[in-house]
Design a protein around this motif. Structure first.
Motif, short mmCIF file in Angstrom:
data_model
loop_
_atom_site.label_atom_id
_atom_site.label_comp_id
_atom_site.label_asym_id
_atom_site.label_seq_id
_atom_site.Cartn_x
_atom_site.Cartn_y
_atom_site.Cartn_z
N VAL A 234 48.07 73.17 -52.10
CA VAL A 234 48.64 73.97 -51.02
C VAL A 234 48.10 73.50 -49.68
N ALA A 235 48.92 73.66 -48.64
CA ALA A 235 48.53 73.36 -47.27
C ALA A 235 48.71 74.61 -46.44
N PRO A 236 47.83 74.86 -45.48
CA PRO A 236 47.96 76.06 -44.64
C PRO A 236 49.31 76.08 -43.93
N SER A 237 49.97 77.20 -44.01
CA SER A 237 51.27 77.33 -43.37
C SER A 237 51.14 77.09 -41.87
N GLY A 238 52.07 76.33 -41.33
CA GLY A 238 52.07 76.06 -39.90
C GLY A 238 51.37 74.79 -39.50
N THR A 239 50.70 74.11 -40.46
CA THR A 239 49.99 72.88 -40.11
C THR A 239 50.61 71.64 -40.74
N GLY A 240 51.09 71.76 -41.99
CA GLY A 240 51.58 70.59 -42.71
C GLY A 240 50.49 69.62 -43.08
N GLU A 241 49.22 70.06 -42.95
CA GLU A 241 48.10 69.16 -43.15
C GLU A 241 47.58 69.26 -44.57
N LEU A 242 47.82 68.23 -45.36
CA LEU A 242 47.37 68.22 -46.75
C LEU A 242 45.85 68.14 -46.83
N PRO A 243 45.25 68.77 -47.84
CA PRO A 243 43.79 68.90 -47.87
C PRO A 243 43.08 67.70 -48.46
N SER A 266 48.67 82.48 -46.11
CA SER A 266 50.02 81.92 -46.21
C SER A 266 49.93 80.40 -46.37
N TRP A 267 50.67 79.89 -47.35
CA TRP A 267 50.54 78.49 -47.75
C TRP A 267 51.90 77.86 -47.99
N LYS A 268 51.93 76.52 -47.89
CA LYS A 268 53.06 75.72 -48.32
C LYS A 268 52.64 74.93 -49.55
N LEU A 269 53.55 74.80 -50.51
CA LEU A 269 53.25 74.14 -51.78
C LEU A 269 53.74 72.70 -51.74
N VAL A 301 49.79 85.01 -50.34
CA VAL A 301 49.04 85.51 -51.48
C VAL A 301 47.90 86.40 -51.00
N ALA A 302 47.57 87.39 -51.83
CA ALA A 302 46.47 88.30 -51.53
C ALA A 302 45.30 87.99 -52.45
N ALA A 303 44.09 88.36 -52.03
CA ALA A 303 42.90 88.12 -52.84
C ALA A 303 43.07 88.76 -54.21
#
Length: 512
Positions: A234-243, A266-269, A301-303
């Motif tokens: 997953v990458a943080p939503s709004g960044t597009g930056e892969l980890p 919030s994440w992008k898959l 997603v929530a904790a």
């Protein structure tokens, strides 16, 4: 801590470890004598190695204790902190897990500074503290319930897992950072600050936050048949930056995929099939794949929660190839990478390709979409396809299933940005610099130096902020010009061409 910050943190640690200030020549300065005597906890002579660090970063030395636990050395006049790495069993094998700063401290910041005056002698005596264990327990940060199958480790001490609690042996008494997590992956790992008490095994109770989970099924977009061996992160939503650091999981033969260890948010898959698969990578969109992270579906997603995402529909892969040249000379650019992100990959999942000696590259695992590509080379500015500084302005490259697309960019040199790096005493220091687009926060350039002067190339015209990380025995971080927070950072306009000089004075703000 976000994946992007962890990625940078990982890169920075490797660079700083190689960039400690070189020991200045004692003969070229006014010197004094430092005499050190070290004994074991029982009073007998200690063996091991010693680090001497001038508090103004003007000198560092690495020395060995003799058989009597002593050393004498001439050093430039300055204030020094002393670190001892004892060797209890073999003089040639110091135990890095038992390093201590004089007098008996675990951290540089807490160590005493010893003044060595020109022509004088400074005597320092230290008795090693008794290595002590700590017992670790964990509980749910939300409910307070105790957790089982807890795992923990300390730097240079390894780790293990046990039921309700576990013990880490032989640590230096005082503040310590330990990594704590659970064997089942249902809680987020944390770096916990604990205190080791001499002769007392604890316990230390560490709160762990429940992890979120993402579940989905990976299928063939045309037939609906399950696809195994497709890996996701997953990458943080709004960044597009892969980890470079983060959760990673792959689908099984039935196509089922469960991604554990996700932080609430919030994440992008992002999914990339591996093992020579015929399928291509994709950002998972609302109805199918895309090469644009801005168009990917957002998962919130929530904790402790689990999100069941719609099936991931994989298309067949296509290929991008090309030859990268310099716009200034027309010659091939023979070192560097072509990537989807600033990091090179996560564990066994990669999203970059190297340029070869002829300047060519090949990426044969992308889905049939429009992909922005990032070009990172030594002598040209960091730039996205189309010769721009930020992802949203990139010219995407179209990939077609089972076909090859040629993209051969001529890279812009960019504006030369250079300057001096100095500590509060005005001495040259080594640091990692990152240049960020002031509007988006994206990294648009980075460099590190080893002699107090840096050079890098950044595309102009744009306004940037400059972050730095500096250290060795202690790590510091901040922003130009002399502030600790990016919100207060001074903005710098990089012109379209030429040279920009930015001298940076570093300050001892603790790195987070």
């Amino acid at each position: 801590m976000s994946f992007v910050r962890r990625s940078l943190a990982t890169f920075t640690a490797a660079v700083l470890a190689a960039a400690l200030p070189a020991a200045a020549s004692a003969q070229e300065q006014d010197v004094g004598l430092l005499r050190l005597t070290v004994t074991q906890p029982d009073g007998t002579a200690a063996r091991g190695v010693v680090d001497l660090a001038a508090t103004d970063d003007s000198y560092s030395g690495y020395l060995q204790l003799d058989e009597s636990g002593q050393l004498s050395v001439e050093v430039p006049a300055a204030d020094y902190k002393v670190r001892i790495t004892p060797a209890y069993y073999d003089p040639d094998l110091p135990d890095d897990g038992l390093r201590q700063w004089v007098p008996g401290k675990t951290r540089y910041a807490d160590a005493e500074a010893f003044r060595v005056a020109a022509g004088g002698t400074t005597d320092v005596a230290e008795r090693l503290v008794t290595p002590s264990p700590i017992t670790v327990r964990a509980r749910d940060a939300i409910t307070g319930a105790p957790l089982t199958r807890v795992c923990a480790y300390a730097v240079d001490r390894g780790g293990n897992c046990d039921e309700a609690e576990l013990t880490i042996p032989r640590l230096v008494p005082g503040p310590q950072t330990i990594r704590v997590y659970t064997e089942d992956g249902n809680y987020l790992a944390t770096d916990a600050e604990v205190t080791v008490v001499e002769g007392d095994s604890g316990p230390a109770v560490v709160d762990l936050t429940p992890a979120a989970h993402v579940e989905t099924t990976v299928v063939d977009a045309a037939t609906g048949a399950p696809v195994g061996g497709a890996c996701a992160t997953v990458a943080p939503s709004g960044t597009g930056e892969l980890p470079a650091v983060g959760p990673l999981a792959c689908s099984d033969e039935s196509g089922h995929l469960r991604l554990d260890g996700v932080e609430a948010g919030s994440w992008k898959l992002f999914v990339r099939p591996t093992g020579g698969s015929l399928y291509g990578a994709q950002w998972v969109g609302a109805t199918g794949g895309t090469g644009d992270p801005a168009k990917a579906r957002t998962l919130t997603v929530a904790a402790g929660g689990t999100v069941i995402a719609p099936p991931v529909r994989l298309d067949r892969a296509g290929t991008i190839t090309g030859t990268v040249t310099s716009a200034a000379t027309g010659t091939p650019v023979t070192s560097g990478t072509v990537s989807l992100a600033h990091s090179s990959g996560l564990s066994y999942l990669h999203w970059d390709a190297d340029l070869n000696a002829q300047g060519t590259y090949r990426i044969d695992w992308l889905g049939p979409y429009r992909w922005p590509l990032l070009f990172s080379t030594s002598h040209h500015a960091l730039q996205w396809s189309g010769g721009v500084a930020i992802r949203s302005q990139a010219k995407p490259v179209t990939v077609r299933a089972a076909q090859s697309t040629t993209y051969s960019p001529a890279l812009k040199r960019g504006t030369l940005v250079t300057g001096r790096l100095t500590n509060p005493a005005g001495r040259p220091v080594s640091a990692v610099l990152t240049f960020h687009n002031a509007a988006t926060g994206e990294v648009v350039g980075s460099t590190w130096d080893n002699d107090g002067r840096y050079e890098t190339r950044v595309l102009g015209r744009q306004t940037v902020t400059v972050g730095w990380q500096w250290g060795g025995f202690a790590d510091y971080a901040g922003w130009y010009d002399g502030v600790a927070d990016v919100a207060a950072a001074k903005r710098v306009t990089v012109p379209s061409s030429g040279t920009l000089t930015v001298d940076i004075g570093l300050r001892p703000f603790p790195a987070v």
